[in-house]
Design a protein around this motif. Structure first.
Motif, PDB file in Angstrom:
ATOM      1  N   ASN A   3       8.914 -37.455 -39.747  1.00  0.00           N
ATOM      2  CA  ASN A   3       9.633 -36.099 -39.198  1.00  0.00           C
ATOM      3  C   ASN A   3       8.047 -35.749 -39.675  1.00  0.00           C
ATOM      4  N   GLN A   4       7.685 -35.634 -40.498  1.00  0.00           N
ATOM      5  CA  GLN A   4       6.691 -34.009 -40.530  1.00  0.00           C
ATOM      6  C   GLN A   4       5.316 -34.745 -39.894  1.00  0.00           C
ATOM      7  N   THR A   5       5.131 -35.872 -39.241  1.00  0.00           N
ATOM      8  CA  THR A   5       4.305 -36.588 -38.322  1.00  0.00           C
ATOM      9  C   THR A   5       5.138 -36.190 -36.950  1.00  0.00           C
ATOM     10  N   LEU A   6       5.588 -36.717 -37.167  1.00  0.00           N
ATOM     11  CA  LEU A   6       6.473 -36.463 -35.452  1.00  0.00           C
ATOM     12  C   LEU A   6       6.684 -34.790 -35.174  1.00  0.00           C
ATOM     13  N   ASP A   7       6.468 -33.711 -36.175  1.00  0.00           N
ATOM     14  CA  ASP A   7       6.691 -32.153 -36.137  1.00  0.00           C
ATOM     15  C   ASP A   7       4.902 -32.363 -35.865  1.00  0.00           C
ATOM     16  N   GLY A   8       4.450 -32.568 -36.512  1.00  0.00           N
ATOM     17  CA  GLY A   8       2.745 -31.888 -36.059  1.00  0.00           C
ATOM     18  C   GLY A   8       2.165 -32.813 -35.416  1.00  0.00           C
ATOM     19  N   LEU A   9       2.800 -33.914 -34.177  1.00  0.00           N
ATOM     20  CA  LEU A   9       2.268 -34.030 -33.006  1.00  0.00           C
ATOM     21  C   LEU A   9       2.810 -33.225 -31.781  1.00  0.00           C
ATOM     22  N   CYS A  10       4.424 -32.846 -32.143  1.00  0.00           N
ATOM     23  CA  CYS A  10       4.658 -31.615 -31.024  1.00  0.00           C
ATOM     24  C   CYS A  10       3.847 -30.243 -31.180  1.00  0.00           C
ATOM     25  N   GLU A  11       3.492 -30.737 -32.360  1.00  0.00           N
ATOM     26  CA  GLU A  11       2.686 -29.530 -32.692  1.00  0.00           C
ATOM     27  C   GLU A  11       1.472 -29.009 -31.549  1.00  0.00           C
ATOM     28  N   ILE A  12       1.023 -30.273 -31.592  1.00  0.00           N
ATOM     29  CA  ILE A  12      -0.291 -30.730 -30.887  1.00  0.00           C
ATOM     30  C   ILE A  12       0.031 -30.762 -29.151  1.00  0.00           C
ATOM     31  N   ALA A  13       1.199 -30.693 -29.265  1.00  0.00           N
ATOM     32  CA  ALA A  13       0.967 -31.178 -27.626  1.00  0.00           C
ATOM     33  C   ALA A  13       1.373 -29.346 -27.434  1.00  0.00           C
ATOM     34  N   ASN A  14       2.376 -29.024 -28.332  1.00  0.00           N
ATOM     35  CA  ASN A  14       2.428 -27.645 -27.693  1.00  0.00           C
ATOM     36  C   ASN A  14       0.787 -27.022 -27.267  1.00  0.00           C
ATOM     37  N   ILE A  15      -0.042 -26.951 -28.183  1.00  0.00           N
ATOM     38  CA  ILE A  15      -0.605 -26.788 -28.372  1.00  0.00           C
ATOM     39  C   ILE A  15      -0.858 -26.691 -26.825  1.00  0.00           C
ATOM     40  N   ILE A  16      -1.433 -28.478 -26.701  1.00  0.00           N
ATOM     41  CA  ILE A  16      -2.442 -28.138 -25.440  1.00  0.00           C
ATOM     42  C   ILE A  16      -1.876 -28.065 -24.120  1.00  0.00           C
ATOM     43  N   ALA A  17      -0.654 -27.837 -24.346  1.00  0.00           N
ATOM     44  CA  ALA A  17       0.050 -26.969 -23.390  1.00  0.00           C
ATOM     45  C   ALA A  17       0.148 -25.734 -23.180  1.00  0.00           C
ATOM     46  N   GLY A  18      -0.014 -25.069 -24.314  1.00  0.00           N
ATOM     47  CA  GLY A  18      -0.174 -23.544 -23.991  1.00  0.00           C
ATOM     48  C   GLY A  18      -1.442 -23.722 -23.340  1.00  0.00           C
ATOM     49  N   GLN A  19      -2.784 -24.112 -23.831  1.00  0.00           N
ATOM     50  CA  GLN A  19      -4.171 -24.018 -23.059  1.00  0.00           C
ATOM     51  C   GLN A  19      -4.083 -23.666 -22.132  1.00  0.00           C
ATOM     52  N   ALA A  20      -3.334 -25.311 -21.384  1.00  0.00           N
ATOM     53  CA  ALA A  20      -3.221 -25.661 -20.193  1.00  0.00           C
ATOM     54  C   ALA A  20      -2.484 -24.415 -19.409  1.00  0.00           C
ATOM     55  N   LYS A  21      -1.725 -23.865 -19.841  1.00  0.00           N
ATOM     56  CA  LYS A  21      -0.666 -22.639 -18.689  1.00  0.00           C
ATOM     57  C   LYS A  21      -1.904 -21.464 -19.243  1.00  0.00           C
ATOM     58  N   ALA A  22      -2.290 -21.451 -19.700  1.00  0.00           N
ATOM     59  CA  ALA A  22      -3.207 -19.769 -20.356  1.00  0.00           C
ATOM     60  C   ALA A  22      -4.534 -20.670 -18.741  1.00  0.00           C
ATOM     61  N   TYR A  82      -2.901 -25.061 -10.012  1.00  0.00           N
ATOM     62  CA  TYR A  82      -2.106 -25.797 -10.612  1.00  0.00           C
ATOM     63  C   TYR A  82      -0.863 -24.592 -11.525  1.00  0.00           C
ATOM     64  N   ARG A  83      -0.813 -23.503 -11.334  1.00  0.00           N
ATOM     65  CA  ARG A  83       0.159 -22.502 -12.062  1.00  0.00           C
ATOM     66  C   ARG A  83       1.493 -22.764 -12.379  1.00  0.00           C
ATOM     67  N   PHE A  84       2.118 -22.912 -13.752  1.00  0.00           N
ATOM     68  CA  PHE A  84       3.449 -23.125 -14.182  1.00  0.00           C
ATOM     69  C   PHE A  84       3.217 -21.639 -15.356  1.00  0.00           C
ATOM     70  N   ASP A  85       4.874 -21.074 -15.045  1.00  0.00           N
ATOM     71  CA  ASP A  85       5.112 -20.261 -16.096  1.00  0.00           C
ATOM     72  C   ASP A  85       5.678 -20.445 -17.579  1.00  0.00           C
ATOM     73  N   ARG A  86       6.357 -21.566 -17.326  1.00  0.00           N
ATOM     74  CA  ARG A  86       7.061 -21.703 -18.405  1.00  0.00           C
ATOM     75  C   ARG A  86       6.667 -22.844 -19.347  1.00  0.00           C
ATOM     76  N   ILE A  87       6.701 -23.469 -20.472  1.00  0.00           N
ATOM     77  CA  ILE A  87       6.167 -24.643 -21.293  1.00  0.00           C
ATOM     78  C   ILE A  87       8.246 -25.184 -21.936  1.00  0.00           C
ATOM     79  N   SER A  88       8.359 -25.740 -21.921  1.00  0.00           N
ATOM     80  CA  SER A  88       9.812 -26.377 -22.241  1.00  0.00           C
ATOM     81  C   SER A  88       9.393 -26.739 -24.250  1.00  0.00           C
ATOM     82  N   VAL A  89       9.745 -27.223 -24.809  1.00  0.00           N
ATOM     83  CA  VAL A  89       9.960 -27.242 -26.557  1.00  0.00           C
ATOM     84  C   VAL A  89       9.838 -29.170 -26.013  1.00  0.00           C
TER      85      VAL A  89
END
Length: 168
Positions: free
Chosen positions: A87-106, A113-120
């Motif tokens: 679970n710790q590894t999977l949570d870490g991978l989710c956090e990495i995906a979240n960071i990259i998606a947030g960078q892409a959104k900005a 290619y603009r989008f407004d919201r990202i999911s969990v």
């Protein structure tokens, strides 16, 4: 003729994906190198983290990698040594995906290619799955290598980041 034009891939989107991945992993002390480009995702790894997004463009971002690479990246993000897919590894991978998606959104906020919201983020573990998208979606996959990751025989120090989207 460049590879991006031969594959009918938007070079600006490729550059954004590379920059966002590098910037996102920098906080974990990782310096991924882009080593491959494809129009579609061909999952080679056993683990994927997926984030959906909506707005003028809607779609998803996927990070696909091996168990070993997921442990290494998540461990570096968390400042620990992780050796198993838990679970710790999977949570870490989710956090990495979240960071990259947030960078892409900005990075894409002022483009077509603009989008407004990202999911969990969600995680898929196992190699018996496929992901299909509507025909006509814009899709880019970039494969990265982690030079910092010590490799033993049979391991892969690579991961792929894919973004697939369409105007809604």
């Amino acid at each position: 003729m460049s590879a991006t034009s031969m594959l009918d891939i938007d070079e600006n989107l490729v550059n954004v994906l590379i920059k966002c991945t590098k910037d996102g992993l920098m906080m974990a002390g990782l310096k991924p190198s882009a080593i491959g480009l494809a129009k579609l995702l061909h999952s080679k790894g056993n683990v994927s983290s997926i984030i959906g997004f909506v707005g003028p463009m809607s779609g998803s971002m996927i990070i696909n990698t091996s168990d070993e690479c997921a442990c290494f990246m998540a461990g570096r993000m968390l400042g620990e040594t992780l050796t198993k897919l838990d679970n710790q590894t999977l949570d870490g991978l989710c956090e990495i995906a979240n960071i990259i998606a947030g960078q892409a959104k900005a990075a894409l906020s002022t483009t077509d290619y603009r989008f407004d919201r990202i999911s969990v983020p969600s995680v898929i573990v196992g190699n018996s799955y496929s992901i299909s998208h509507y025909r006509g979606m814009t899709s880019v996959s970039v494969e990265f290598e982690l030079p910092e990751m010590p490799i033993t025989p049979g391991e892969r120090g690579t991961f792929t980041v894919n973004i697939s989207m369409m105007k809604i």
